[in-house]
Design an enzyme around this catalytic site. Structure first.
Site, PDB file in Angstrom:
ATOM      1  N   GLU A 188     -32.865  24.914  -9.151  1.00  0.00           N
ATOM      2  CA  GLU A 188     -33.197  24.011 -10.249  1.00  0.00           C
ATOM      3  C   GLU A 188     -34.688  23.982 -10.575  1.00  0.00           C
ATOM      4  O   GLU A 188     -35.059  23.762 -11.717  1.00  0.00           O
ATOM      5  CB  GLU A 188     -32.733  22.584  -9.919  1.00  0.00           C
ATOM      6  CG  GLU A 188     -31.229  22.372  -9.950  1.00  0.00           C
ATOM      7  CD  GLU A 188     -30.646  22.483 -11.360  1.00  0.00           C
ATOM      8  OE1 GLU A 188     -31.385  22.291 -12.340  1.00  0.00           O
ATOM      9  OE2 GLU A 188     -29.435  22.773 -11.465  1.00  0.00           O
ATOM     10  N   SER A 466      17.001 -21.070   6.231  1.00  0.00           N
ATOM     11  CA  SER A 466      16.980 -21.440   7.655  1.00  0.00           C
ATOM     12  C   SER A 466      15.671 -21.088   8.350  1.00  0.00           C
ATOM     13  O   SER A 466      15.492 -21.444   9.515  1.00  0.00           O
ATOM     14  CB  SER A 466      18.122 -20.756   8.379  1.00  0.00           C
ATOM     15  OG  SER A 466      19.346 -21.157   7.814  1.00  0.00           O
TER      16      SER A 466
END
Lengths: 771, 193
Positions: A188, A466
């Protein structure tokens, strides 16, 4: 793009008169002044902004880390699954952290280490030897010797993204492999360390190269310019913007070191996209593409990443592997030509195959039901903005093994119980918590794996049937007026309460059992006997007991509450049963254990809390009956499949017209609540035992739930009572007895007590004397 | 008279047992007291099908449900005597995998290792870290009264006395009564406001 090849022309003016010249000069002077002011402004802004440079970082959510130690309930498959998920590589030779190898009963691995809220976990080499579902032994190398305990790094399960969708894992320069820095500089900006922000030589060279090639093959932008552009400028390609970029680059170089600029670049640059999540910075890119950390990557992999800034979508190695390899090789060639790598290294790296993830690791798709609970918990202490931007690390209690096993079992299990067969309508919710600490280990909000819609575990608020009964019986046992051998009446009654119509409960299948023992009534879930008991105990006491067990909302004061006409979400039921599993110690359910900053400094920790809400002796008596549910009661059908895990405790629940099928149960390690029902509240055709219990059993079998090892409190005594419950001592029949636990001062009623009334022979002759 | 009674007794016994198996579906808690009678044993009648259980508690054994209340020897083999090297592992194929060896001063169990870390955190004055590490130990050995007690004492030092009390009571619930640790925890609870 090609950098500024055009020049701004100086303002031309015609020399007319001296006065005119003066006018031009002053204009020129003004322009220069304006330019200088602009420079100063840019200089000031760059200094201010770059010094305060701070990225918005998403919060990272982690599952519970896997703990490895001799004796741990972890199988080899479980460990290697976890290692693969963490991106460990199976390798024939362990050379680096993040690698493992298996041979027979042994797994050898080199952990990566991790910064936990309670300190750093070092990177270690360990051998782990397995014995079935447990770790038998663990040891390291010459240096470390015996290793008592290793904690793997936690798996990331979700992100809370900032509004801009940017995601990154900031990294400092010393943690970046030099090969990567060299690769980036080579490809780069090869004069990065010698230029001053802009690089005229680079521009010229790029120009020449582009002219030769007839297209743009090189950019002349320096890393500094690229950084400035990404950080502060928009994408338009105007002259003014170019000038601004150059000036800003110069200003940046003036005030900040090369290392600072490089670090910012390495963290800022865009390197990939996943949905609306943008992958920025090399540290995250390494995880994204390779599921590994940057320092574990080889030269070829680093070169591949270094090639991405040029065009992360175009060179995406997951989608365009050929392009990506070609680009990688360009990077490698540059590194060779600039002397960063040797020819043999270059050859090796060039020849290396592409080893990227086939797909990006799933983000946020994993555990939506659990994540909803996490968000609820976090919302107490953190606002949404902090979660999206501050890069918090959030350590949760999710156990990936438990969650994944549960999910893998759930869908099939639900399909197997659905009537009519596999219509796909029957829905499910599951909550699994740690029986000791209350930490939530797994949640499912629907039958489908990873289901992200309506979260039934939190939001399906249904009558619990229950499942409420343990609270009734516990209130009774605690009152001191009842024992496991108290005789209850299981006969039809009609109850009149203020403001409610008369209520005539019945048993399932309309059976009537007559006189029954208290423990038997709970084990076999007799409704009429429970109503008898509950009315004697008092509705207020039952409601109060539900509150103590951890139910936070108001309990209505109707007799029908005794049979579970109180609505709860599965997660609320899990809290109740968590307290039962904790032997009467309530620990609030938790999903978040700790929160740290991005660098691991602890911010908040949510520790184990526990409060005794019921005495352990009463709890012990209750648990006798809840274990009896499996031994003799409504969950008997699950005994065969759970054999190795017994004893376990639990309770079935069924609501009117079979709308809801519940089971809640626990072993020594886990508490599990399963709900099955239809979203339109229609008949499922399932009782708790034929539906939810079977699903629960499949899940808990797969999880190898551990048997209850409840230690009897010191004062518990075992006494024999007549097998048949009677109210009149004259009818007592002590030929067949059953032995039950009791507390001193709360011994069995003389009418049924077969323990100490006279000698055995006396009774024998009394009974048979008539013959 | 005894000769008249015994056959009847035995018969009623056997029939009762048979009835229980198929009948009411609650076989487990049946305990045959008369089976323990020496008279039956002494006679030539075949022993009842139902195995007899001792009539007086050892609590751990009279409980009809299988190992509902385990004695300490029923605990699962959680660790293979930590610290004592188990059978030598076979040599690793590639990597030199040295045999386990204990280094001096190296804790042998995970709990011991973590307690050392707790001490280090306390020495550094980092109480919350100490609590976090103690909790890690609790998760590994959730029935160890000492570990819970350790956590409780850290909470107390932090001034979080409510939490300390809850955790100490939990510790006490795991401690065998009248042991030194139980007494210590009780004393500790007494010191909390």
């Amino acid at each position: 793009m090609n950098p500024s090849t055009r020049r701004a022309q100086p303002p031309s003016s015609l020399p007319r008169a001296n006065q005119g010249f003066a006018w031009v000069w002053s204009l020129l002077g003004l322009a220069m002044l304006a330019f200088a002011a602009w420079c100063v402004k840019i200089d000031y802004e760059i200094r201010r902004d770059f010094e305060a440079l701070q990225w918005e970082l998403p919060a990272r959510i982690y599952a519970r880390p896997l703990e490895i130690y001799a004796g741990a309930h972890v199988s080899a498959a479980q460990l290697t699954d976890q290692l693969r998920r963490l991106g460990y590589r199976e390798s024939s030779e362990l050379r680096n952290p993040g690698e493992f190898q298996t041979s027979g009963n042994r797994v050898s691995l080199w952990t990566r280490g991790f910064e936990f809220w309670d300190g750093a976990e070092p990177s270690l080499y360990v051998n782990v030897e397995f014995d079935g579902n447990r770790i038998r032994e663990m040891w390291g190398d010459q240096r470390t010797g015996m290793v008592p305990l290793v904690r793997l790094e936690p798996a990331e399960i979700a992100l809370i993204n900032p509004g801009n969708g940017e995601d990154r894992v900031p990294i400092s320069l010393e943690d970046v492999p030099p090969d990567l820095v060299e690769a980036i500089i080579a490809v780069e900006d090869q004069r990065f360390y010698s230029h001053f922000g802009v690089d005229p030589i680079g521009i010229l060279r790029a120009l020449v190269a582009n002219l030769r090639a007839g297209e743009i093959v090189q950019g002349g932008s320096t890393l500094t310019q690229q950084l400035v552009k990404n950080l502060y400028l928009n994408r338009e390609q105007t002259l003014r913007r170019k000038a601004e970029e150059a000036l800003m680059a110069l200003a940046l170089e003036l005030h900040f070191s090369k290392d600072e600029i490089l670090t910012a670049y390495l963290n800022e640059v865009f390197l990939g996209q996943q949905g609306n999540r943008a992958i920025h910075g090399f540290a995250l890119a390494a995880e994204f593409y390779f599921s590994r950390s940057l320092d574990e990557l080889s030269l070829d992999e680093l070169a591949l990443l270094a090639g991405l800034p040029r065009g992360a979508s175009y060179y995406n190695p997951m989608r365009f592997p050929e392009r990506a390899v070609e680009r990688r090789n360009v990077v490698l060639a540059r590194m060779l030509s600039q002397g960063y790598i040797s020819a043999p290294d270059h050859e090796d790296a060039r020849a290396a195959p592409l080893r990227v993830n086939a797909r990006a690791p799933r983000q946020n798709a994993g555990y939506p039901a659990f994540m909803e609970l996490v968000r609820q918990d976090l919302a107490r202490d953190y606002d949404a903005e902090a979660l999206r931007t501050e890069g918090l690390r959030i350590f949760t209690t999710l156990d990936l093994h438990v969650q994944n096993t549960m999910e893998a079992t759930l869908e099939e299990a639900v399909k197997a119980v659905e009537r009519p067969v596999s219509e796909g309508k029957l829905e499910a919710a599951v909550v699994i918590t740690d029986a000791v600490t209350g930490e939530v280990r797994a949640v499912a909000g629907g039958r489908q794996r990873g289901y992200a819609g309506f979260n039934r575990a939190l939001n399906a608020v249904r009558p619990i049937g229950s499942l409420v009964k343990p609270a009734v019986y516990l209130a009774a046992l605690e009152s001191g007026r009842f024992t496991l051998a108290s005789v209850l009446s299981d006969r039809p009654v009609t109850l009149q309460s203020r403001g409610a119509p008369a209520w005539s409960p019945s048993n399932y299948d309309d059976k009537i059992f007559g006189d029954v023992y208290l423990h038997d009534a709970l084990e076999r879930s007799m409704n009429l006997a429970t109503v008898d008991l509950g009315m004697q105990v008092g509705l207020d006491k039952v409601g109060e007991m539900l509150g103590r067990l951890g139910f936070e909302r108001e309990v209505p004061q109707f007799p029908s509450v005794l049979l579970g006409s109180v609505d709860m979400a599965p997660v609320e039921v899990a809290q109740l049963y968590q307290t039962l599993a904790g032997n009467g110690f309530r620990s609030p359910l938790r999903t978040v254990e700790a929160v740290t900053t991005p660098t691991g400094e602890p911010l908040e920790r949510y520790g184990i809390e526990t409060e005794q809400v019921v005495d352990t002796a009463s709890m012990y008596l209750l648990e006798y009956a809840l274990q009896g549910v499996f031994e003799r009661g409504t969950a008997q059908t699950a005994r065969n499949r759970l054999d190795a895990s017994l004893p376990l405790a639990g309770k079935t629940g069924t609501t009117n017209d079979l709308r809801d099928s519940w089971f809640a149960g626990y072993g020594d390690d886990l508490v599990g609540v399963v709900w099955l029902g239809n979203d339109d509240n229609s008949d499922t055709g399932l009782t708790g035992a034929t539906g939810a219990l079977r699903v629960w059993t499949d899940i808990m079998r797969a999880l190898d739930i551990q048997p209850r090892l409840t230690i009897p409190p010191a004062n518990v005594v075992w006494q024999s009572v007549a097998l048949g419950p009677v109210r009149d001592g004259a009818q007592r029949d002590c030929r067949l007895t059953t032995s039950l636990p009791f507390l001193p001062g709360r011994l069995p009623d003389p009418a049924v007590n077969c323990e100490d009334d006279g000698s055995f022979m006396d009774r024998l002759f009394n009974r048979f004397g008539d013959f | 008279m005894l000769t008249r009674v015994l056959p009847i007794l035995c018969f009623s016994l056997l029939s009762a047992c048979a009835g229980m198996d198929g009948g009411r579906g609650i076989p487990a808690p049946v305990e045959d007291r008369s089976g323990a009678g020496a008279a039956v044993q002494g006679s030539s009648v075949t022993t009842p099908a139902q195995p007899t259980q001792p009539a007086t508690p050892p609590a751990a054994r009279t409980n009809p449900a299988r190992s509902v209340v385990p004695g300490i020897d029923d605990l699962p083999p959680r660790t293979v005597a930590p610290g004592i090297p188990a059978p030598q592992p076979a040599p690793a194929p590639l990597e030199p995998a040295p045999a386990p060896m204990t280094m001096p001063g190296m804790p042998a169990t995970p709990e011991a290792a973590l307690l050392m870390e707790v001490d280090a955190a306390l020495a550094a004055g980092d109480l919350e870290r100490a609590a976090a590490v103690a909790e890690r130990a609790v998760r590994i050995a959730p029935r160890d009264a000492n570990l819970w007690y350790r956590l409780a004492s850290i909470r107390a030092r932090q001034g979080r006395t409510d939490e300390a009390a809850g955790i100490a009571r939990r510790a006490l619930s795991f401690a065998a009564p009248d042991t030194p640790v139980a007494r210590e925890i009780n004393d500790f609870l007494g010191t909390l406001p």
